[in-house]
Design an enzyme around this catalytic site. Structure first.
Site, short mmCIF file in Angstrom:
data_model
loop_
_atom_site.label_atom_id
_atom_site.label_comp_id
_atom_site.label_asym_id
_atom_site.label_seq_id
_atom_site.Cartn_x
_atom_site.Cartn_y
_atom_site.Cartn_z
CB CYS A 62 19.67 -5.34 -0.33
SG CYS A 62 19.87 -6.38 -1.79
CE LYS A 75 20.83 -2.02 -4.34
NZ LYS A 75 19.40 -2.11 -4.54
P1 NAD Z 1 25.43 -7.86 -8.90
O1 NAD Z 1 26.20 -6.61 -8.93
O2 NAD Z 1 25.95 -9.05 -8.17
O3 NAD Z 1 25.11 -8.34 -10.39
C1 NAD Z 1 24.70 -7.49 -11.40
C2 NAD Z 1 25.29 -8.01 -12.72
O4 NAD Z 1 24.73 -7.24 -13.80
C3 NAD Z 1 26.79 -7.84 -12.82
O5 NAD Z 1 27.38 -9.11 -13.08
C4 NAD Z 1 26.99 -6.87 -13.98
O6 NAD Z 1 28.17 -7.14 -14.72
C5 NAD Z 1 25.74 -7.13 -14.78
N1 NAD Z 1 25.39 -6.04 -15.71
C6 NAD Z 1 25.43 -4.71 -15.50
N2 NAD Z 1 25.03 -4.05 -16.61
C7 NAD Z 1 24.75 -4.98 -17.54
C8 NAD Z 1 24.31 -4.94 -18.88
N3 NAD Z 1 24.06 -3.77 -19.48
N4 NAD Z 1 24.12 -6.09 -19.53
C9 NAD Z 1 24.37 -7.27 -18.93
N5 NAD Z 1 24.80 -7.39 -17.65
C10 NAD Z 1 24.99 -6.26 -16.97
O7 NAD Z 1 24.00 -7.46 -8.33
P2 NAD Z 1 22.99 -8.34 -7.45
O8 NAD Z 1 23.45 -8.35 -6.03
O9 NAD Z 1 22.74 -9.63 -8.14
O10 NAD Z 1 21.69 -7.45 -7.50
C11 NAD Z 1 20.92 -7.32 -8.69
C12 NAD Z 1 19.61 -6.62 -8.35
O11 NAD Z 1 18.85 -7.45 -7.46
C13 NAD Z 1 19.79 -5.29 -7.61
O12 NAD Z 1 18.77 -4.41 -8.02
C14 NAD Z 1 19.59 -5.66 -6.16
O13 NAD Z 1 19.12 -4.58 -5.38
C15 NAD Z 1 18.54 -6.75 -6.26
N6 NAD Z 1 18.55 -7.72 -5.16
C16 NAD Z 1 19.74 -8.20 -4.68
C17 NAD Z 1 19.73 -9.14 -3.66
C18 NAD Z 1 21.03 -9.68 -3.11
O14 NAD Z 1 20.98 -10.32 -2.06
N7 NAD Z 1 22.17 -9.45 -3.75
C19 NAD Z 1 18.52 -9.61 -3.12
C20 NAD Z 1 17.33 -9.11 -3.65
C21 NAD Z 1 17.35 -8.16 -4.68
#
Ligand code: NAD
Length: 441
Positions: A262, A265
């Site tokens: 996070c 990026k």
């Molecule tokens: P991640 O990479 O762990 O998970 C994303 C998932 O989306 C993956 O499993 C991927 O296969 C899936 N995906 C991609 N394209 C897809 C599609 N077309 N259809 C269905 N599934 C699809 O990501 P994350 O860490 O969970 O982060 C997700 C969002 O949340 C990001 O924008 C991130 O910035 C935000 N966020 C993350 C955190 C954190 O701590 N990881 C905290 C707050 C916000």
């Protein structure tokens, strides 16, 4: 409520599971068939404390389902959450290709009135563009697009999700806020705030929060580097400032730089956003530069200790995940250190309680992996600590001294007291404090 969550990663799986735990029917959708197969087989694709049991419990109760089929997954949902990844593009902006791919799929498959909630971190304006894209893509049904940025922290994600400091929703109609308020009510029982604003403000809130947290880290790291040169101790300084209620203690720990999926990026995306408007983001630009330099501090200390010619040395590394209590290694400071040391011809013996499979996927047999922390020390010339896992805080120093060729520790997280390390016979480098030398010969 009937809910679909698209994107079953760190955010989607945790929030979907927490919604199910409150009695909602949740379908988690992901395009990664391996992930969905694993979840349907009772496994779990990530490490997050407490999540495995909670997923199993809710899946067995029939409230939590997993599928790769978006059309079926959303068919009966009144709320569709989007939690796909928004990684950094080459130019520093947020890569929204997965968000747009989901919009295009939804436009084809939405089969009635729905609320789509963007939980992924996305640049200001994405909510509006998403709504327009649904219409252009042929969506015939009335769809509200809301923004609901996520603030959970990996390692404490369930606690953060069940007891959030606040819930922020960005909506264009109060009726949509009312539905989301009802959904979140079980998490807000102890008078936690539910904040309603425009989607643009909600989108900006998330970037502002992460940019400020990253700023705190880079700020204290800059002060730590100054302390080292000036003969001051950053830990004393930290305590000296933290009691001021305007400053506080949170997020002011010096270290080897921030990483994760996070902060890096999101700060870059905000810099890009500002530049695209013709503005110069002085503060967050500097936050970035300080952090890039800080990730190299441990490597610099190691080179200063051994001299520039490190070829043939063996070093142990404790802690590979970007923070404790997660297996996530995205942008982890450990990667910067590993890359630098490998390039210098150093052999590495590494240990992390949870992140070794993810590191192995990157480095394969270029590293030696040890299941136990002490195993990594066997025959190593010194130890670098990059992640502050609890189990590293109180180790057997006597055993460590026996296992290491030379009792030297490069601590990127200030886990130990320099005076204690000196008495225990170590040369001890930490961040923002003087080097401790062995008290005995
Ligand atoms: P991640 O990479 O762990 O998970 C994303 C998932 O989306 C993956 O499993 C991927 O296969 C899936 N995906 C991609 N394209 C897809 C599609 N077309 N259809 C269905 N599934 C699809 O990501 P994350 O860490 O969970 O982060 C997700 C969002 O949340 C990001 O924008 C991130 O910035 C935000 N966020 C993350 C955190 C954190 O701590 N990881 C905290 C707050 C916000």
């Amino acid at each position: 409520m009937k809910i679909a969550v698209i994107g079953t990663g760190y955010v989607g799986l945790v929030t979907g599971t927490c919604f199910a735990d409150c009695g909602n029917d949740v379908t988690c959708i992901d395009k990664d068939a391996r992930k969905i197969d694993l979840l349907n087989a009772g496994g779990i694709p990530i490490f997050e404390p407490g999540l495995s049991e909670m997923v199993r419990h809710n899946a067995q109760a029939g409230r939590l389902m997993f599928t790769t089929d978006l059309a079926t997954g959303i068919a009966s949902a009144q709320l569709i959450f989007i939690a796909v990844g928004t990684p950094q593009a080459d130019d520093g902006s947020a890569d929204l290709s997965t968000v747009w791919a989901v919009a295009d799929e939804l436009a084809k498959h939405i089969n009635g009135p729905k609320i789509v909630v963007i939980k992924s971190t996305v640049p200001v304006g994405t909510n509006r563009a998403f709504a327009e894209r649904l219409v252009k893509g042929g969506c015939q049904h009335p769809v509200d697009v809301a923004s609901n940025p996520e603030f959970l922290k990996e390692g404490a994600a369930i606690e953060d999700c069940l007891k959030p400091d606040r819930v922020v929703v960005g909506v264009r109609r109060p009726e949509v806020a009312a539905v989301l308020r009802e959904l979140y009510a079980p998490f807000l029982r102890t008078e936690r705030p539910f904040l309603v604003m425009s989607p643009e403000s909600a989108e900006m809130t998330k970037y502002t929060a992460n940019a400020l947290l990253a700023t705190k880290i880079s700020f204290i790291n800059e002060m730590a580097n100054l302390c080292e040169r000036l003969g001051a101790d950053i830990n004393d300084v930290r305590r000296g400032i933290g009691h001021d209620v305007r400053i506080g203690f949170h997020f002011l720990f010096p270290g080897a730089g921030y990483g994760g999926s996070c902060f890096p990026k999101d700060v870059n995306a905000l810099v890009y956003l500002a530049r695209s408007l013709g503005l110069t983001p002085h503060v967050i630009d500097a936050v970035n530069r300080v952090n890039d330099a800080q990730k190299k501090v441990l490597g610099r200390k190691i080179r200063e200790h051994y001299g520039e010619n490190l070829a043939g040395k063996t070093l142990a590394i404790w802690g590979l995940a970007f923070k404790p209590r997660t297996d996530d290694v995205r942008e982890a400071p450990s990667l910067t250190l590993i890359n630098e040391l490998l390039a210098l011809g150093v052999s590495l013996r590494v240990h992390d309680p949870e992140a070794m499979p993810n590191i192995k996927a990157i480095y394969g047999d270029r590293l030696v992996y040890s299941d136990r922390p002490y195993g990594a020390l066997e025959g190593a010339d010194g130890l670098a600590i990059v992640t502050e896992w609890q189990q590293f805080r109180n180790p057997d120093f006597e055993l460590m001294r026996r296992l290491l060729q030379e009792p030297v520790i490069f601590d990127g997280r200030n886990l130990y007291e320099p005076k204690h390390m000196s008495e225990a016979g170590f040369t001890y480098y930490s961040i923002g404090r003087a080097v401790a030398r062995p008290a005995r010969a």
